[in-house]
Write a protein that holds these residues in place. Sequence first.
Motif, mmCIF file in Angstrom:
data_model
loop_
_atom_site.group_PDB
_atom_site.id
_atom_site.type_symbol
_atom_site.label_atom_id
_atom_site.label_comp_id
_atom_site.label_asym_id
_atom_site.label_seq_id
_atom_site.Cartn_x
_atom_site.Cartn_y
_atom_site.Cartn_z
ATOM 1 N N ASN A 137 0.806 -1.221 0.000
ATOM 2 C CA ASN A 137 0.000 0.000 0.000
ATOM 3 C C ASN A 137 0.840 1.273 0.000
ATOM 4 O O ASN A 137 0.308 2.374 -0.102
ATOM 5 N N GLU A 138 2.170 1.134 0.115
ATOM 6 C CA GLU A 138 3.057 2.297 0.078
ATOM 7 C C GLU A 138 3.728 2.469 -1.289
ATOM 8 O O GLU A 138 4.428 3.456 -1.531
ATOM 9 N N ILE A 139 3.484 1.496 -2.183
ATOM 10 C CA ILE A 139 4.186 1.479 -3.469
ATOM 11 C C ILE A 139 3.475 2.340 -4.507
ATOM 12 O O ILE A 139 2.248 2.327 -4.604
ATOM 13 N N ASP A 140 4.255 3.081 -5.295
ATOM 14 C CA ASP A 140 3.721 3.774 -6.462
ATOM 15 C C ASP A 140 3.447 2.702 -7.529
ATOM 16 O O ASP A 140 4.377 2.130 -8.105
ATOM 17 N N LYS A 141 2.158 2.427 -7.763
ATOM 18 C CA LYS A 141 1.781 1.274 -8.581
ATOM 19 C C LYS A 141 2.316 1.313 -10.011
ATOM 20 O O LYS A 141 2.808 0.300 -10.513
ATOM 21 N N PRO A 142 2.232 2.465 -10.718
ATOM 22 C CA PRO A 142 2.777 2.483 -12.089
ATOM 23 C C PRO A 142 4.253 2.095 -12.148
ATOM 24 O O PRO A 142 4.678 1.408 -13.085
ATOM 25 N N SER A 143 5.042 2.511 -11.145
ATOM 26 C CA SER A 143 6.474 2.194 -11.152
ATOM 27 C C SER A 143 6.699 0.693 -10.992
ATOM 28 O O SER A 143 7.656 0.135 -11.546
ATOM 29 N N TRP A 144 5.833 0.020 -10.233
ATOM 30 C CA TRP A 144 5.938 -1.428 -10.045
ATOM 31 C C TRP A 144 5.465 -2.171 -11.298
ATOM 32 O O TRP A 144 6.105 -3.132 -11.750
ATOM 33 N N ARG A 145 4.381 -1.711 -11.882
ATOM 34 C CA ARG A 145 3.794 -2.426 -13.016
ATOM 35 C C ARG A 145 4.637 -2.321 -14.284
ATOM 36 O O ARG A 145 4.458 -3.114 -15.200
ATOM 37 N N LYS A 146 5.546 -1.362 -14.327
ATOM 38 C CA LYS A 146 6.458 -1.272 -15.475
ATOM 39 C C LYS A 146 7.362 -2.501 -15.573
ATOM 40 O O LYS A 146 7.884 -2.828 -16.636
ATOM 41 N N HIS A 147 7.549 -3.167 -14.433
ATOM 42 C CA HIS A 147 8.417 -4.345 -14.402
ATOM 43 C C HIS A 147 7.689 -5.617 -14.817
ATOM 44 O O HIS A 147 8.325 -6.661 -14.979
ATOM 45 N N ILE A 148 6.363 -5.540 -14.972
ATOM 46 C CA ILE A 148 5.555 -6.754 -15.117
ATOM 47 C C ILE A 148 5.138 -6.993 -16.559
ATOM 48 O O ILE A 148 4.659 -6.084 -17.241
ATOM 49 N N GLY A 149 5.303 -8.218 -17.009
ATOM 50 C CA GLY A 149 4.695 -8.697 -18.247
ATOM 51 C C GLY A 149 3.631 -9.700 -17.847
ATOM 52 O O GLY A 149 3.890 -10.583 -17.014
ATOM 53 N N TYR A 150 2.426 -9.569 -18.410
ATOM 54 C CA TYR A 150 1.301 -10.374 -17.922
ATOM 55 C C TYR A 150 0.502 -10.933 -19.093
ATOM 56 O O TYR A 150 -0.119 -10.183 -19.838
ATOM 57 N N VAL A 151 0.533 -12.238 -19.255
ATOM 58 C CA VAL A 151 -0.286 -12.908 -20.254
ATOM 59 C C VAL A 151 -1.454 -13.547 -19.507
ATOM 60 O O VAL A 151 -1.288 -14.564 -18.829
ATOM 61 N N SER A 152 -2.628 -12.933 -19.614
ATOM 62 C CA SER A 152 -3.785 -13.374 -18.838
ATOM 63 C C SER A 152 -4.571 -14.461 -19.552
ATOM 64 O O SER A 152 -4.284 -14.820 -20.695
ATOM 65 N N GLN A 153 -5.579 -14.991 -18.865
ATOM 66 C CA GLN A 153 -6.444 -16.011 -19.461
ATOM 67 C C GLN A 153 -7.201 -15.443 -20.664
ATOM 68 O O GLN A 153 -7.423 -16.139 -21.648
ATOM 69 N N ASP A 154 -7.594 -14.173 -20.559
ATOM 70 C CA ASP A 154 -8.339 -13.517 -21.635
ATOM 71 C C ASP A 154 -7.356 -12.829 -22.570
ATOM 72 O O ASP A 154 -6.688 -11.865 -22.195
ATOM 73 N N THR A 155 -7.282 -13.328 -23.802
ATOM 74 C CA THR A 155 -6.346 -12.769 -24.775
ATOM 75 C C THR A 155 -6.798 -11.384 -25.222
ATOM 76 O O THR A 155 -7.930 -11.209 -25.648
ATOM 77 N N LEU A 156 -5.899 -10.419 -25.104
ATOM 78 C CA LEU A 156 -6.224 -9.041 -25.484
ATOM 79 C C LEU A 156 -5.500 -8.694 -26.785
ATOM 80 O O LEU A 156 -4.278 -8.544 -26.813
ATOM 81 N N ILE A 157 -6.268 -8.567 -27.869
ATOM 82 C CA ILE A 157 -5.719 -8.201 -29.176
ATOM 83 C C ILE A 157 -6.476 -6.981 -29.688
ATOM 84 O O ILE A 157 -7.709 -6.922 -29.601
ATOM 85 N N PHE A 158 -5.741 -6.019 -30.245
ATOM 86 C CA PHE A 158 -6.341 -4.779 -30.735
ATOM 87 C C PHE A 158 -6.578 -4.841 -32.239
ATOM 88 O O PHE A 158 -5.861 -5.548 -32.968
ATOM 89 N N ASP A 159 -7.566 -4.095 -32.694
ATOM 90 C CA ASP A 159 -7.884 -4.050 -34.126
ATOM 91 C C ASP A 159 -6.864 -3.165 -34.835
ATOM 92 O O ASP A 159 -7.117 -2.003 -35.137
ATOM 93 N N ASP A 160 -5.683 -3.729 -35.088
ATOM 94 C CA ASP A 160 -4.590 -2.984 -35.696
ATOM 95 C C ASP A 160 -3.618 -3.985 -36.320
ATOM 96 O O ASP A 160 -3.937 -5.161 -36.450
ATOM 97 N N THR A 161 -2.436 -3.518 -36.672
ATOM 98 C CA THR A 161 -1.458 -4.412 -37.282
ATOM 99 C C THR A 161 -0.821 -5.329 -36.242
ATOM 100 O O THR A 161 -0.852 -5.043 -35.040
#
Length: 539
Positions: free
Chosen positions: A430-454
């Motif tokens: 609860n003391e962590i700046d969340k964006p700074s922590w999440r920059k370190h994370i790569g996350y492949v979730s159960q729900d595949t997220l693909i954008f309508d692009d190249t």
Amino acid sequence: MLKSIKYMLKPLLDIFHYFKIFEIYLGKRMYLIFLLSIVASLFEGIGILMLLPLLETLDGSVPQNPDQSQISEFLFNVIEFIGLSNNITSILLLISISFTIKGLVVFSALAFNAFLSGELLKELKIKLFKLYSGMKYSYYSSKNTGKLLNIINEQPTRALEAFRQLTLMTSHIINTIILLFLAFLISTSFGSMALTLGLILLLLFLKMNKYVQSLSRILAKENGVFTKWLIQSLQGFKYLVSTNQIGVLKKKVDKSISILTSAQIKGGVASAFTQSVREPIAVVFIMIIVFVQVFIYGLMLEPILVSIALFYRALSSTLGIQTAFQGTYKYIGSMELVHHEFLNQQVNQSNNGIKVISQFNGSIKFDNVNFSYRDTNKKTLQSISFIIPHKSSTAFVGESGSGKTTIVDLITLTNEGYEGEITIDGIKANEIDKPSWRKHIGYVSQDTLIFDDTIANNISMWTGDYNAKVISQIREAADQANILEFIDSLPGGLNTIVGDRGMLLSGGQRQRIFIARELFRKPNILILDEATSALDSES
């Protein structure tokens, strides 16, 4: 009786509340419109009043009414003061100048209104998306996508029309007050009758305004319901058509459309009624007042004609008040919905600490952690303790619903409201700046997220500058995810458009592109949540 009167007057009292709402997003500058309206109305009134000395000059009559005599004398003194002679040409010139200035001021007011409307749209949409970006996951998961899309996409545009109608109504009020005041100066009896009839007219329409306000709220709410069913129907189109179940959702879409149509028609009928009665009411009221002035008070022709001009403009503004009043309530439900969402978002923003994690080189530690989701007493996690050291591999294995994804969401600091202690490199979660922590994370979730692009943009997340180095990194990530050979077989290669949610790809291809995206980022922590469920054994 008192309760009934209070109910009828509530729409009038609500107007002040709506001014305060718009002021939150636009500030005090919105009131400049009303200052310009005052100036425009004054010049219009001056132009109309100049008809009095014009008519007297034409027939050479002497005013019999003391009030009229004083006004005529004052106007002739004004003409002499600005260096013009008391003749028809000078008076006609002053009338022309007055209405020209009025036109310029009205243009300034309308142009400024257009500017404020644009600012309001920008303010609402940008601020809403910013709040959406930082909302608690628990709040997001409790809402449907259709409602959120409706609020940020559809409702701000309708709120602009509410603002335009509200400012138009206030301008009409200012115009009415100034013109009626000038009518009082010429003839107290004429002004009194005009004011009385105008107030009666507004009171007669109060109940209709309340009715239109309720329709506006129905439209704003039902638009969200319609968007929800429409999105779900289109997202599940293949399955629904393949199993002949599209009719189930069609019934829900049809029902929502029926509600929207009914409210729209009722609002249109109310608007048509207001528009259609404006001219007949104005003419009838003027004839009544002229009859009283001529046959009861015995006024001369000149003040009657000037009073008619003033009253007709005042009555038009009075009826304009009603039209704009009704227009405000037709769209104000949208602004209420947007403002309510702002208030909800402000109390449902994700908590964020101030300690930045620039490097991760220690461990992730769970110490006696308990967690349960909102609206349930059952604990998804109970007394969970473990340590994940830096540069190690850890697997969470368990049956469906045992809490594996919940642990992942706690590691990414997405879930809040847990018991116990979670630390990262010795820093409490609860003391962590969340964006700074999440920059370190790569996350492949159960729900595949693909954008309508190249494919390139899907892997690199719009890096933008596709130089040789970036292209090489994209191809390296694609190769690691075992999708490069497929990409090279496509005519467009990395520039191939994959369609909405990647529907032009197979499930395994979507999942491998998703994995390639996370590998491209070269994260310090790679989370794979059933990331290979759609892949064949070789992949």
